[in-house]
Scaffold this active site. Structure first.
Site: not given
Ligand code: SF4
Length: 578
Positions: A76, A438, A477, A211, A213, A145, A481, A432
């Protein structure tokens, strides 16, 4: 840590602590013939911008044949505000061609992803990205991120400020370990194998609990989904002068099916800060999370859970204690609007910008549309600036009318459509990646979304709703995302072919949806929602979106359900009202 009795730290904390600032054994494995990295290096790889994955489509068969997983890597690129130039895009395009199976993906957080990179090509891919003066560091991992910002390339003070602030936050919170340089860019080895205290002065040995953001947006345009992140800065104007930022904290989309103590959350108002304090405010909030976030249970290791435990007043007090500037009261603002920035727009100075819709951000050549070829030809010929939007689309900047005419003919020649030729519902939909790449996916998303959208578009057209803005998002899931829980309609994978259906968010992104129906088969999704669409078609007021209409119906009966509540599905209580 939080005030909970001291719990044992999670395994990932121990891995980080022992990693010598993210080194682990990555360099050694990289130099070997191994097809993949050891398990304990997997969390470390994320900080470097890559996930170790395997092809889920063949996993079962390979296991039956006693073969190891078909290991591959997602890589990424973190691009603050989604801003890159033509040469950088062409470099990514070439790397995708060489190492990424001819596919590149614009992400929901304004970066790019490569999928299917083999371990033997991982270093060359990451080095190639850096050679183009882009980076993968901190695109994933327990750090700040990619920092998002409205991608519209407008020259006014507001847009210039939010672009600058997003870059400054990214730089201020970028990990400073030299491990990235050593491992991927042939930098000199750190002379000692022991970490030095000054190598990572802000993050320390264990970085953040998970994470983090941040997004920077405008009060009247929530195109970056500002309420979905740990920190959201909403830029406020006083005439044309930048007045400062309303600061939101504690948003986050991820949760776990069947775990009522995990939940999606819309960010809450913290207060207002002057224009020069947005960067420090973000650092202070990240530092509170670093020092008090949950390091025992990664499912609860997000800022939203700390705020839920403390309450906003205590969080505000802690912020005030640490900040060197005053936190002022939140400034009341109207509900935000939303622009997808697609199609042709004035940019100022006699220039134009042009937004191209990319189905689920996937840039590759399909039988029906040669998206990758079209973009390469456009970017090579016209050398525009590029911006990735938060809806996985691409803006091209600094164009003339003649160039736009040529761009549209290149799109058409490659089987693509302009934004004006596509249904509105499609333009604001997202999915996503999910299967087969994934590791967390429970169901398909990107691969099935075009078919689901075709069914929705057919129903919307039959009901005369094709001109109404609506956002429909799907994930494989509950991690969320593609931010399904703030959309008008969100579809969240449960098992292959089975989805939870959520209804009641909006394009404004400032409200969570409700669980409308659980475990719905893919072909049953549109028939299930159709009565609500029908009712919306007949009874909506002017400009009322589907989510707003749904909320109004609920208020009439004072019916509320929550994402996490075990109450009966809203669909059942709503049916008599439709
Ligand atoms: Fe994977 Fe879930 Fe994120 Fe989709 S939402 S990309 S399935 S983690």
């Amino acid at each position: 840590m939080s005030d909970s009795p001291q719990e044992k730290e999670s395994k990932v904390e121990a891995v980080k602590r022992a990693s010598r600032h993210l080194r682990g054994t990555i360099a050694e494995t990289l130099a070997s013939d191994a097809t993949h990295f050891a398990k304990q290096d997997e969390p470390l790889l994320k900080f470097h911008g890559t996930y170790q994955q395997d092809d889920r489509d063949v996993r079962h068969e390979r296991r039956k044949q006693k073969l190891e997983e078909a290991y591959q890597f997602m890589v990424r690129v973190a691009i603050p505000g989604g801003v890159l130039d033509a040469d950088q895009y062409l470099a990514l395009d070439a790397l995708a061609e060489r190492y990424g199976g001819g596919s590149l993906r614009a992400t929901t957080r304004q970066g790019f992803q490569f999928h299917g990179i083999l371990k033997k090509n991982l270093k060359a891919t990451i080095k190639g990205i850096n050679d183009a003066l882009l980076t993968t560091i901190a695109a994933c991992g327990d750090v700040e991120r990619n920092v998002m910002a409205c991608p519209a390339p407008l020259p006014d003070a507001a847009h210039e400020t939010l672009r600058r602030v997003s870059r400054e936050i990214a730089v201020a919170l970028r990990p400073s370990t030299r491990a990235y340089h050593e491992i991927w860019l042939n930098g000199e080895k750190h002379l000692t194998s022991e970490p030095s205290a000054d190598e990572e002065p802000f993050y320390g040995e264990t970085y953040l609990p998970r994470k983090f953001k941040t997004g920077v947006g405008l009060a009247d345009d929530n195109c970056v989904d500002i309420y979905s992140y740990d920190v959201g800065h909403v830029l406020l104007l006083d005439g044309s002068r930048v007045r400062g930022f309303n600061v939101l904290v504690g948003g986050g989309m991820g949760m776990t099916h069947g775990k009522a103590d995990t939940f999606a959350q819309i960010a809450q108002p913290l207060g207002f800060v002057g224009p020069e304090h947005a960067v420090e405010a973000t650092r202070v909030i990240a530092a509170i999370f670093r020092d008090h976030g949950n390091r025992a249970d990664r499912r609860h290791a997000r800022l939203k859970y700390l705020i839920a435990e403390w309450g906003m007043e205590r969080f505000r007090e802690e912020f005030r204690k640490r900040a060197s500037f005053p936190l002022e009261p939140w400034v009341e603002i109207p509900r935000p609007g939303f622009h997808n920035h697609l199609g042709r727009h004035e940019q100022g100075g006699g220039k134009l910008f042009y937004g191209i819709y990319i189905d689920n951000g996937r840039i590759r050549d399909f039988d029906h549309a040669r998206i990758k070829t079209a973009l390469r030809e456009i970017v090579s010929r016209h050398k525009p600036g590029l911006r990735v939007t938060a809806e996985q689309n691409i803006l091209l900047t600094d164009l003339s009318e003649t160039q736009i005419a040529d761009i549209e003919s290149i799109l058409h020649a490659n089987g693509m459509k302009t934004a004006g030729e596509l249904p509105l519902a499609r333009l604001d939909s997202m999915a996503c990646p999910a299967l087969p790449t994934c590791g967390l996916a429970m169901a398909d998303s990107e691969r099935v979304m075009p078919g689901v959208m075709s069914q929705f578009e057919e129903a919307l057209a039959e009901l005369g709703l094709e001109g109404e803005p609506i956002t429909i998002r799907m994930t494989g899931c509950p991690n969320g995302c593609a931010r399904p829980y703030s959309a008008d309609i969100g579809l969240v994978g449960r098992r292959p072919g089975l989805y939870h259906v959520y209804v009641g968010g909006s394009l404004s992104g400032d409200r969570l949806s409700d669980l409308y129906a659980a475990d719905v088969e893919m072909d049953g999704i549109v028939p299930l929602v159709r009565p609500l669409l029908q009712s919306w078609a007949k009874r909506r007021s002017a400009g009322e979106g589907l989510g707003d209409f749904y909320q109004r119906l609920l208020q009439r009966r004072d019916i509320r359900t929550t994402l996490t509540g075990g109450e009966e599905p809203t669909m059942e209580t709503l049916r008599p009202l439709l």
